[in-house]
Design an enzyme around this catalytic site. Structure first.
Site, PDB file in Angstrom:
ATOM      1  N   ARG A 116      -6.294 -15.991  20.380  1.00 48.94           N
ATOM      2  CA  ARG A 116      -7.080 -17.212  20.251  1.00 48.94           C
ATOM      3  C   ARG A 116      -8.492 -16.943  20.745  1.00 48.94           C
ATOM      4  O   ARG A 116      -8.698 -16.206  21.721  1.00 48.94           O
ATOM      5  CB  ARG A 116      -6.469 -18.367  21.058  1.00 48.94           C
ATOM      6  CG  ARG A 116      -5.189 -18.949  20.476  1.00 48.94           C
ATOM      7  CD  ARG A 116      -5.427 -19.663  19.150  1.00 48.94           C
ATOM      8  NE  ARG A 116      -4.224 -20.304  18.630  1.00 48.94           N
ATOM      9  CZ  ARG A 116      -3.351 -19.738  17.821  1.00 48.94           C
ATOM     10  NH1 ARG A 116      -3.535 -18.467  17.453  1.00 48.94           N
ATOM     11  NH2 ARG A 116      -2.299 -20.397  17.383  1.00 48.94           N
ATOM     12  N   GLU A 136     -13.859 -21.826  15.439  1.00 50.27           N
ATOM     13  CA  GLU A 136     -13.179 -21.266  14.275  1.00 50.27           C
ATOM     14  C   GLU A 136     -13.208 -22.280  13.144  1.00 50.27           C
ATOM     15  O   GLU A 136     -12.682 -23.383  13.312  1.00 50.27           O
ATOM     16  CB  GLU A 136     -11.739 -20.917  14.644  1.00 50.27           C
ATOM     17  CG  GLU A 136     -11.015 -20.123  13.571  1.00 50.27           C
ATOM     18  CD  GLU A 136      -9.650 -19.645  14.033  1.00 50.27           C
ATOM     19  OE1 GLU A 136      -9.574 -18.593  14.696  1.00 50.27           O
ATOM     20  OE2 GLU A 136      -8.674 -20.348  13.744  1.00 50.27           O
ATOM     21  N   HIS A 143      -8.527 -15.745  10.251  1.00 47.44           N
ATOM     22  CA  HIS A 143      -7.233 -16.110  10.840  1.00 47.44           C
ATOM     23  C   HIS A 143      -6.090 -15.813   9.858  1.00 47.44           C
ATOM     24  O   HIS A 143      -5.283 -16.692   9.526  1.00 47.44           O
ATOM     25  CB  HIS A 143      -7.219 -17.587  11.233  1.00 47.44           C
ATOM     26  CG  HIS A 143      -6.248 -17.897  12.339  1.00 47.44           C
ATOM     27  ND1 HIS A 143      -6.524 -18.813  13.336  1.00 47.44           N
ATOM     28  CD2 HIS A 143      -5.009 -17.416  12.616  1.00 47.44           C
ATOM     29  CE1 HIS A 143      -5.483 -18.896  14.162  1.00 47.44           C
ATOM     30  NE2 HIS A 143      -4.559 -18.053  13.738  1.00 47.44           N
TER      31      HIS A 143
END
Length: 326
Positions: A237, A265, A284
């Protein structure tokens, strides 16, 4: 979840198995618990199957589902969906995080090996017009023989990465506050303090959970201890790294980065990290995509089979787990 997501999770053979075990309406895919048409279904629901994007199962939703006893999450973390009302109800919760860990680990190992060969940097060299490959002995800093790799976090992903790295001639170490020397020996890895891992690694790969204790665990001071020319890989993360300090280290060229997750993000469209030759940013994608989603569906079906047979859940998430898992 979207209908196309459902079909990827449960292709025909798996869906047939699921419908043979449960009284389930496969045409009903809900995106919110307050949908009016969902009320009569929730009233008789005992098992709830959820996926990415599922809304929080709050007290209002729970009151509409008085018979609910089990939640089977066909994705990774349940942190944003399962809260105190669920634990107070005594729900049994299962997650497919173990299945989702597999592609993340595979992506990570590929990144580690490519970083060791300086594949990302040499690609940029090729694009800049250097058509000939570097001479074999041009730099002893390139290559995977004896490459020092530091794994932060013996999570599901971290453990699978350790397992996949065993066949290679790498020097691998681990830092995790929940792992002792005996467990590290069972994992076949050297256990070291975090600061020592950072200072002694050519490649650092982050696999710790996003919990309050790990927020900004790689701050400016710690990033500065990583050797110049090393590569930092993050498939965990973005919140675990100070984004400003990371941007400075990468922009200066002192460190290389393979970033599948960032903070924020996604990165803003004008982020300099997109165009840096020493940074490889992906959106991702390390987790389950495409046909990999079937693993998550299989995990749910296996849990349903156990419930039908009167067995405990194999991948149950407990309230006490949430302090140290993703």
């Amino acid at each position: 979840m979207a209908p196309e997501h459902l079909s990827a999770l449960f292709p025909p053979r798996l869906m047939n198995r699921l419908t043979s075990l449960l009284d389930i309406d496969v045409s009903l895919v809900a995106e919110r618990f307050d949908q009016e048409s969902l009320a009569p279904v929730l009233a008789r629901t005992e098992i709830l199957i959820t996926g990415w994007g599922a809304p929080p199962l709050d007290s209002v939703a729970l009151s509409a589902a008085p018979r609910l006893r089990t939640v089977l999450h066909a994705a990774g973390t349940v942190r944003g969906m399962i809260g105190e009302p669920c634990w107070e109800r005594g729900l049994s919760v299962s997650s497919a995080a173990h299945a989702n860990a597999l592609p993340v680990a595979e992506f990570t190992v590929a990144a580690i090996l490519l970083a060791g060969k300086n594949a990302f940097g040499l690609r940029e060299r090729l694009r800049a017009g250097h058509r000939l490959p570097p001479a074999p002995g041009e730099s002893t800093a390139v290559g995977n023989f004896g490459r020092r790799v530091g794994i932060i976090g013996a999570s599901r992903v971290g453990r699978r990465v350790l397992e996949l790295l065993r066949p290679f001639n790498l020097a691998v170490c681990l830092s995790d506050p929940y792992v002792d020397a005996a467990e590290a020996a069972r994992l076949g890895v050297e256990l070291v303090p975090l600061d020592d891992l950072l200072a002694g690694s050519d490649v650092v790969s982050l696999h710790a959970p996003d919990v309050p204790q790990t927020y900004r665990m790689l701050d400016r001071r710690r990033l500065a201890t990583i050797p110049a020319g090393a590569t930092l890989i993050n498939t965990s993360r973005g919140a675990l790294i100070d984004p400003d300090a990371l941007a400075d280290e990468l922009t200066s060229g002192r460190l290389n980065g393979v970033l599948d997750v960032t903070e924020p993000e996604p990165l803003p469209s004008d982020s300099p990290l997109y165009d840096l030759p020493n940074v490889f940013v992906t959106p991702h994608i390390a987790g389950s995509l495409g046909n990999e989603l079937e693993r998550l569906g299989r995990a749910v079906v296996e849990e349903v089979e156990r419930l039908v047979d009167g067995l405990p859940l194999l991948h149950q998430v407990l309230r006490t787990d949430l302090g140290r898992i993703a």
